[in-house]
Write a protein that holds these residues in place. Sequence first.
Motif, PDB file in Angstrom:
ATOM      1  N   LEU A   1      92.660  71.502  68.240  1.00 21.71           N
ATOM      2  CA  LEU A   1      93.426  70.283  68.003  1.00 21.71           C
ATOM      3  C   LEU A   1      93.668  70.027  66.522  1.00 21.71           C
ATOM      4  CD1 LEU A   1      91.865  67.789  70.607  1.00 21.71           C
ATOM      5  CD2 LEU A   1      94.016  69.060  70.772  1.00 21.71           C
ATOM      6  N   GLY A   2      92.676  70.333  65.703  1.00 22.24           N
ATOM      7  CA  GLY A   2      92.804  70.065  64.269  1.00 22.24           C
ATOM      8  C   GLY A   2      93.964  70.805  63.637  1.00 22.24           C
ATOM      9  N   ILE A   3      94.075  72.107  63.901  1.00 22.16           N
ATOM     10  CA  ILE A   3      95.151  72.868  63.262  1.00 22.16           C
ATOM     11  C   ILE A   3      96.490  72.622  63.951  1.00 22.16           C
ATOM     12  CG2 ILE A   3      93.636  74.621  62.290  1.00 22.16           C
ATOM     13  CD1 ILE A   3      94.431  76.449  64.599  1.00 22.16           C
ATOM     14  N   LEU A   4      96.489  72.234  65.231  1.00 21.18           N
ATOM     15  CA  LEU A   4      97.749  71.829  65.858  1.00 21.18           C
ATOM     16  C   LEU A   4      98.332  70.621  65.135  1.00 21.18           C
ATOM     17  CD1 LEU A   4      96.785  72.198  69.622  1.00 21.18           C
ATOM     18  CD2 LEU A   4      98.661  73.404  68.502  1.00 21.18           C
ATOM     19  N   GLU A   5      97.454  69.709  64.734  1.00 15.66           N
ATOM     20  CA  GLU A   5      97.904  68.508  64.025  1.00 15.66           C
ATOM     21  C   GLU A   5      98.259  68.807  62.578  1.00 15.66           C
ATOM     22  OE1 GLU A   5      96.197  64.022  62.886  1.00 15.66           O
ATOM     23  OE2 GLU A   5      94.981  65.436  64.018  1.00 15.66           O
ATOM     24  N   SER A   6      97.408  69.563  61.886  1.00  8.84           N
ATOM     25  CA  SER A   6      97.596  69.751  60.445  1.00  8.84           C
ATOM     26  C   SER A   6      98.626  70.819  60.107  1.00  8.84           C
ATOM     27  CB  SER A   6      96.260  70.107  59.782  1.00  8.84           C
ATOM     28  OG  SER A   6      95.767  71.346  60.263  1.00  8.84           O
ATOM     29  N   MET A   7      98.749  71.867  60.937  1.00  4.85           N
ATOM     30  CA  MET A   7      99.634  72.983  60.604  1.00  4.85           C
ATOM     31  C   MET A   7     100.954  72.945  61.350  1.00  4.85           C
ATOM     32  SD  MET A   7      96.882  76.121  60.280  1.00  4.85           S
ATOM     33  CE  MET A   7      98.025  77.141  59.326  1.00  4.85           C
ATOM     34  N   LEU A   8     100.976  72.399  62.573  1.00  8.04           N
ATOM     35  CA  LEU A   8     102.211  72.347  63.354  1.00  8.04           C
ATOM     36  C   LEU A   8     102.761  70.938  63.492  1.00  8.04           C
ATOM     37  CD1 LEU A   8     101.529  74.945  66.218  1.00  8.04           C
ATOM     38  CD2 LEU A   8     102.558  75.296  63.968  1.00  8.04           C
ATOM     39  N   GLY A   9     102.058  69.943  62.949  1.00  5.99           N
ATOM     40  CA  GLY A   9     102.570  68.581  62.934  1.00  5.99           C
ATOM     41  C   GLY A   9     102.559  67.877  64.269  1.00  5.99           C
ATOM     42  N   PHE A  10     101.641  68.220  65.164  1.00  6.69           N
ATOM     43  CA  PHE A  10     101.561  67.567  66.469  1.00  6.69           C
ATOM     44  C   PHE A  10     101.140  66.110  66.311  1.00  6.69           C
ATOM     45  CE2 PHE A  10     102.538  71.373  68.333  1.00  6.69           C
ATOM     46  CZ  PHE A  10     102.271  71.468  69.698  1.00  6.69           C
ATOM     47  N   ASN A  11     101.825  65.218  67.042  1.00  4.03           N
ATOM     48  CA  ASN A  11     101.408  63.820  67.072  1.00  4.03           C
ATOM     49  C   ASN A  11     100.522  63.572  68.289  1.00  4.03           C
ATOM     50  OD1 ASN A  11     103.113  63.520  69.326  1.00  4.03           O
ATOM     51  ND2 ASN A  11     104.844  62.903  68.057  1.00  4.03           N
ATOM     52  N   ASP A  12     100.123  62.327  68.505  1.00  7.44           N
ATOM     53  CA  ASP A  12      99.178  62.021  69.582  1.00  7.44           C
ATOM     54  C   ASP A  12      99.712  62.412  70.951  1.00  7.44           C
ATOM     55  OD1 ASP A  12      97.436  61.054  67.720  1.00  7.44           O
ATOM     56  OD2 ASP A  12      97.890  58.934  68.055  1.00  7.44           O
ATOM     57  N   THR A  13     100.992  62.121  71.217  1.00 12.29           N
ATOM     58  CA  THR A  13     101.578  62.464  72.509  1.00 12.29           C
ATOM     59  C   THR A  13     101.606  63.964  72.728  1.00 12.29           C
ATOM     60  OG1 THR A  13     102.974  60.493  72.459  1.00 12.29           O
ATOM     61  CG2 THR A  13     103.643  62.252  73.955  1.00 12.29           C
ATOM     62  N   MET A  14     101.974  64.713  71.695  1.00 14.64           N
ATOM     63  CA  MET A  14     102.037  66.164  71.797  1.00 14.64           C
ATOM     64  C   MET A  14     100.645  66.771  71.992  1.00 14.64           C
ATOM     65  SD  MET A  14     104.848  66.500  68.745  1.00 14.64           S
ATOM     66  CE  MET A  14     105.174  68.259  68.726  1.00 14.64           C
ATOM     67  N   LEU A  15      99.647  66.214  71.287  1.00 15.04           N
ATOM     68  CA  LEU A  15      98.271  66.691  71.462  1.00 15.04           C
ATOM     69  C   LEU A  15      97.782  66.431  72.883  1.00 15.04           C
ATOM     70  CD1 LEU A  15      96.565  65.560  68.114  1.00 15.04           C
ATOM     71  CD2 LEU A  15      97.117  67.896  68.795  1.00 15.04           C
ATOM     72  N   SER A  16      98.062  65.242  73.402  1.00 16.90           N
ATOM     73  CA  SER A  16      97.641  64.904  74.757  1.00 16.90           C
ATOM     74  C   SER A  16      98.302  65.815  75.783  1.00 16.90           C
ATOM     75  CB  SER A  16      97.978  63.445  75.060  1.00 16.90           C
ATOM     76  OG  SER A  16      97.352  62.576  74.142  1.00 16.90           O
ATOM     77  N   LEU A  17      99.587  66.116  75.556  1.00 16.01           N
ATOM     78  CA  LEU A  17     100.320  66.953  76.494  1.00 16.01           C
ATOM     79  C   LEU A  17      99.783  68.377  76.492  1.00 16.01           C
ATOM     80  CD1 LEU A  17     102.620  67.091  78.513  1.00 16.01           C
ATOM     81  CD2 LEU A  17     104.188  67.571  76.620  1.00 16.01           C
ATOM     82  N   ILE A  18      99.483  68.924  75.315  1.00 12.77           N
ATOM     83  CA  ILE A  18      99.006  70.311  75.282  1.00 12.77           C
ATOM     84  C   ILE A  18      97.603  70.421  75.872  1.00 12.77           C
ATOM     85  CG2 ILE A  18      97.932  70.365  72.975  1.00 12.77           C
ATOM     86  CD1 ILE A  18      99.288  73.128  72.625  1.00 12.77           C
ATOM     87  N   ILE A  19      96.787  69.361  75.747  1.00  9.07           N
ATOM     88  CA  ILE A  19      95.471  69.374  76.389  1.00  9.07           C
ATOM     89  C   ILE A  19      95.638  69.492  77.902  1.00  9.07           C
ATOM     90  CG2 ILE A  19      93.422  67.988  76.918  1.00  9.07           C
ATOM     91  CD1 ILE A  19      93.613  66.809  74.098  1.00  9.07           C
TER      92      ILE A  19
END
Length: 398
Positions: A344-362
């Motif tokens: 999750l950390g690098i999805l947010e920091s390197m690919l710019g995922f927001n909360d909705t995108m993080l929740s969806l990929i989980i």
Amino acid sequence: MTLPEKRMKKLGLLPRLLIAIGMGILCGMVAPRTLIAIFATGNGIFSNFLNFCIPLIIIGFVVPGIGDLGAGAGKTLALTAGIAYLSTILAGSIAYGVDRALFPSFLEVGSIVMSGAQNAEETMVPALFEIQMPPLMDIMTALLMAFLLGLGIAVTKAQAMKKGFDEFQEVIFRLVKQIIIPLLPFHVFGIFANLTFSGTVFEILSVFIKVFGVILLLHLGILLLQYAIAGTAAHKNPLRLLKTMLPAYLTAIGTQSSAATIPVTVQCTEKNGVRRKIAEFVCPLCATIHLSGSTITITSCALAILLLNGQSIVFGDILPFILMLGVTMVAAPGVPGGAVMAALGILESMLGFNDTMLSLIIALYIAQDSLGTACNVTGDGAIAVLMDAITPQDETAA
């Protein structure tokens, strides 16, 4: 505890997530906007809590994982770790190439915006209020600290510090297993209720059924490639080697855990003619550091979400992410979804995922976690065959 509660507790994470998705869709069809906003508020609180935990998860799992690689390090360990890492990176790179070739045929770039709004009908319902939970450090600080501390422990053999981080890992493991994972179905319920209310859920589901088909073909392709290389080095039939590993593949589907499948993996690997000492060393090690199937899944789901969100990405952008992914998933927690939680950390920091995108990929990752785990485990057998072929008979595995 009532009988229904006991039955729900016995359900695995995947059935609970599927139930949550179904109930979320039904709720999103009939619930008023106010109720959806209440769900969005709960999602926002959980997302902020998850963001607070991400640096702790990185440190808790990466530091002991890297530190463990230094314990009794020898040429065999270094070579096994290097091959496992290269296999993981190769899997992610191949996944990107295939995804870029196939996804445009059934996925419309920018068709579902998950950050910002196109119009009122496609707007995700906002939360009623927000509780800020700022993390102790940013993602890159956590990653750098984890690498430095892990390498320091491996080089200096600082046993007291190693024991402390092992205990911290246990704390984080319980946080993930007993708090975050049990709350995920409720979080997914709220996300899908909101997506249904905004009118985008059916498009997402129709797209990701096809994405999962591509992922399954990629799993099969990387296994064939791994066993072709191992079989060539060992002068053995790759398909026969792969067939012998079938019990380990099926066991991993049932357990959703590489660690729980280790005894079966070792047994199948020995049946492939691998020396017992090599099998008993390589399989447990690769269970924590070799995640080719998980890398394929995370890379493919991430690319699909980015494209749906209107964000095109080139190989030069995704390669650093894949390189970091191979490291951050080292010693990912032995619970369903552990690999994506560590990523999750690098999805947010390197690919710019927001909360909705993080929740969806989980949610998307866990929906096929058992298949990714099975690919990981079966690939471990290929590395064991390769190591057996290139390691001298008189060389120890420690």
